[in-house]
Motif scaffolding. Structure first.
Motif, PDB file in Angstrom:
ATOM      1  N   GLY A  21       0.335  -3.644   4.804  1.00  0.00           N
ATOM      2  CA  GLY A  21      -0.409  -3.357   6.033  1.00  0.00           C
ATOM      3  C   GLY A  21      -1.247  -4.554   6.466  1.00  0.00           C
ATOM      4  O   GLY A  21      -1.256  -5.584   5.790  1.00  0.00           O
TER       5      GLY A  21
ATOM      6  N   LYS B   5       8.515  -0.616   9.595  1.00  0.00           N
ATOM      7  CA  LYS B   5       7.478  -0.826  10.607  1.00  0.00           C
ATOM      8  C   LYS B   5       7.066  -2.293  10.600  1.00  0.00           C
ATOM      9  O   LYS B   5       6.603  -2.812   9.570  1.00  0.00           O
TER      10      LYS B   5
ATOM     11  N   ILE C 162       4.866  -5.499  12.391  1.00  0.00           N
ATOM     12  CA  ILE C 162       3.774  -5.869  13.299  1.00  0.00           C
ATOM     13  C   ILE C 162       3.935  -7.341  13.621  1.00  0.00           C
ATOM     14  O   ILE C 162       4.065  -8.189  12.732  1.00  0.00           O
TER      15      ILE C 162
ATOM     16  N   GLU D 252       9.578   1.214  13.996  1.00  0.00           N
ATOM     17  CA  GLU D 252       8.358   1.073  14.784  1.00  0.00           C
ATOM     18  C   GLU D 252       7.993  -0.407  14.845  1.00  0.00           C
ATOM     19  O   GLU D 252       7.966  -1.077  13.798  1.00  0.00           O
TER      20      GLU D 252
ATOM     21  N   CYS E 113       2.303  -1.325   7.417  1.00  0.00           N
ATOM     22  CA  CYS E 113       3.591  -1.882   7.885  1.00  0.00           C
ATOM     23  C   CYS E 113       4.287  -2.509   6.682  1.00  0.00           C
ATOM     24  O   CYS E 113       3.662  -2.707   5.638  1.00  0.00           O
ATOM     25  N   ASP E 114       5.580  -2.820   6.822  1.00  0.00           N
ATOM     26  CA  ASP E 114       6.250  -3.501   5.715  1.00  0.00           C
ATOM     27  C   ASP E 114       6.808  -4.863   6.142  1.00  0.00           C
ATOM     28  O   ASP E 114       7.542  -5.506   5.400  1.00  0.00           O
TER      29      ASP E 114
END
Ligand SMILES: Cc1cc2nc3c(=O)[nH]c(=O)nc-3n(C[C@H](O)[C@H](O)[C@H](O)COP(=O)(O)OP(=O)(O)OC[C@H]3O[C@@H](n4cnc5c(N)ncnc54)[C@H](O)[C@@H]3O)c2cc1C
Ligand code: SF4
Length: 441
Positions: free
Chosen positions: A339, A269, A271, A293, A364-365
């Motif tokens: 995150g 994930k 961002i 994602e 998130c990673d």
């Protein structure tokens, strides 16, 4: 002369990033060129920063004069092939096409430009001749689009030109930044090689101009200097946890995926922080690389994003989701990113404000910071008499590219703060003419 580093071909990159504007075949090009109305005072040409005579080159394609068409393009824009692929044509030439006013699909000018220039490059068409009659020389700092365009213009006028490039490859952000589904590394390098064959400028790779002595060396050995250094690294956002593993600047992230083999599995994930075109590219590329994602997080509203709509659309069709009016306040995790803590925002009387007690965490990673690139003030500040504006951009006479130190000229991102390849190509040509005028006095 140094050779550029042979970038490995990474098959996974080619499989992952299918070109969004594939090369036309001959029938497509003849058909598409036959749609042109050959407008008088053509709005497409007026919208092109390099003012390519678009109706002329399209007519030349249509009458089978491909070499003439390539000459028409390259006479105005030395990066004709690269621009055909990477220009935001929807905002420039194609956006101005009269067909758009009639609700008819705009002429595919970028792809026609590629069809023509690709043919010229593959056939090694000789377009320019250089007469080495000047006994003056010019140093160009940076082998990006502005530096390459300036070098071409100066070689055409007969000057000796040496380009000093910090990296081991030319093309600047056209190679290291632009999304791989717009242009491949090979295509970007191919055009520079074509130009080097035409003009014979030298590129000295792995040579960063950074110290005062480097500048003094150039001032001693060259009659004028062009600054085509672009911008620097991604800016820091200055929040807690920013230095955690897997929190990376967007330009560094994109450069990494364009020049190094991809290590899979990729992030689960990701961002992306920001609302500009680079944020859209980084998000789209993460999704295409297999992140399950991808979220674009922007501190203002969707309509306030600076990104072009079609870039956002390109990201959305790969599954990227936008979240708006949220600002990051901390990157959380132990050693690596786990995150981001956000706070909700609102705009009151034109000012962006944090909404108290609205913090929340998204796990998130991978965090990609697409919040802008820094200016290269550490180098620019060493040049005597050089004026920068209050954001660190080099101030120039726009008609000549000359800075406030008369021996220094500049163009591209270092001057406009970050625009498009076509603007850098236009600036480099203008500065080349400006240097010629300066050295002819
Ligand atoms: C992520 C990203 C995506 C983009 N996507 C698009 C796109 O889709 N379409 C588009 O038209 N434009 C795009 N752009 C913008 C475009 O790439 C730039 O506007 C353009 O490359 C600017 O050209 P330039 O010559 O001014 O600088 P750059 O391309 O940055 O080139 C500068 C060169 O100078 C070298 N250099 C820097 N400092 C020194 C030094 N001190 N000594 C020696 N060499 C030095 C650098 O290594 C580099 O090669 C994108 C930019 C980024 C960052
Ligand atoms: S250089 Fe770019 S803007 Fe100009 S005609 Fe070509 S694709 Fe359009």
């Amino acid at each position: 002369m140094d050779k550029p580093k042979n970038l490995h071909k990474f098959p996974e990159i080619e499989r992952t990033f299918v070109p969004i504007k594939p090369l036309m075949n001959t029938s497509e090009a003849y058909y598409e060129s036959s749609r042109c109305l050959f407008c008088y005072n053509a709005p497409c040409t007026l919208a092109c920063p390099t003012a390519i005579d678009i109706p002329l080159f399209i007519r030349q394609i249509n009458t089978g004069n491909l070499s003439g068409a390539a000459r028409t393009i390259y006479d105005s824009n030395y990066l004709g092939n690269t621009c055909g692929k990477v220009c935001p044509t929807e905002m420039l030439c194609e956006g101005a096409c009269v067909f758009t006013k009639l609700n008819i699909k705009a002429l595919e000018i970028g792809r026609l430009q590629n069809f023509t220039t690709n043919n010229a490059i593959l056939k090694q068409q000789k377009i320019f001749s250089v007469d080495d009659h000047k006994n003056k020389s010019v140093a160009v700092i940076g082998a990006g689009p502005s530096g390459i365009a300036c070098a071409c213009e100066l070689r055409k006028a007969g000057y000796k030109v040496d380009i000093f490039e910090a990296r081991n490859n030319p093309s600047g952000m056209a190679l290291h930044g632009v999304a791989p589904y717009k242009i491949t590394n090979e295509e970007a390098l191919m055009e520079v090689e074509f130009l080097r064959e035409q003009f014979g400028f030298d590129i000295i790779y792995n040579k960063r101009i950074e110290k005062l002595e480097d500048l003094q060396f150039l001032e001693l050995h060259y009659d004028a200097i062009f600054l085509g250094i672009g911008l620097g690294n991604s800016v820091e956002i200055k929040i807690k946890g920013e230095n955690k593993l897997n929190c990376i600047g967007a330009t560094e992230f994109i450069e990494q995926i364009k020049t190094q083999p991809i290590h899979k599995p990729f992030a689960k994930k990701a961002i992306v922080l920001g609302g500009g075109n680079t944020a859209m590219d980084a998000a789209s590329e993460s999704a295409r690389l297999g992140a399950t994602e991808v979220i674009i997080a922007y501190r203002r509203s969707e309509s306030e994003m600076k990104a072009y709509y079609f870039e956002y659309h390109l990201a959305k069709i790969t599954g990227v989701v936008g979240m708006f009016n949220i600002a990051p306040i901390e990157i959380v995790g132990k050693e690596a990113v786990e995150g981001i803590k956000f706070i909700r925002t609102e705009t009151v009387d034109g000012t962006l404000r944090h909404i108290p007690d609205s913090e929340f965490i998204i796990e998130c990673d991978l965090v990609i910071k697409a919040t802008g690139q820094s200016k290269q003030t550490h180098l620019l500040g060493k040049i005597p008499g050089l004026t920068l504006d209050n954001t660190g951009r080099v101030s120039v006479n726009p008609l000549k590219g000359q800075t406030t130190n008369p021996r220094y000229f500049a163009g591209g991102d270092a001057v406009n703060g970050g625009a498009e390849v076509v603007n850098a190509a236009a600036d480099g040509k203008i500065a080349g003419k400006g240097i010629h005028e300066f050295l002819s006095k």
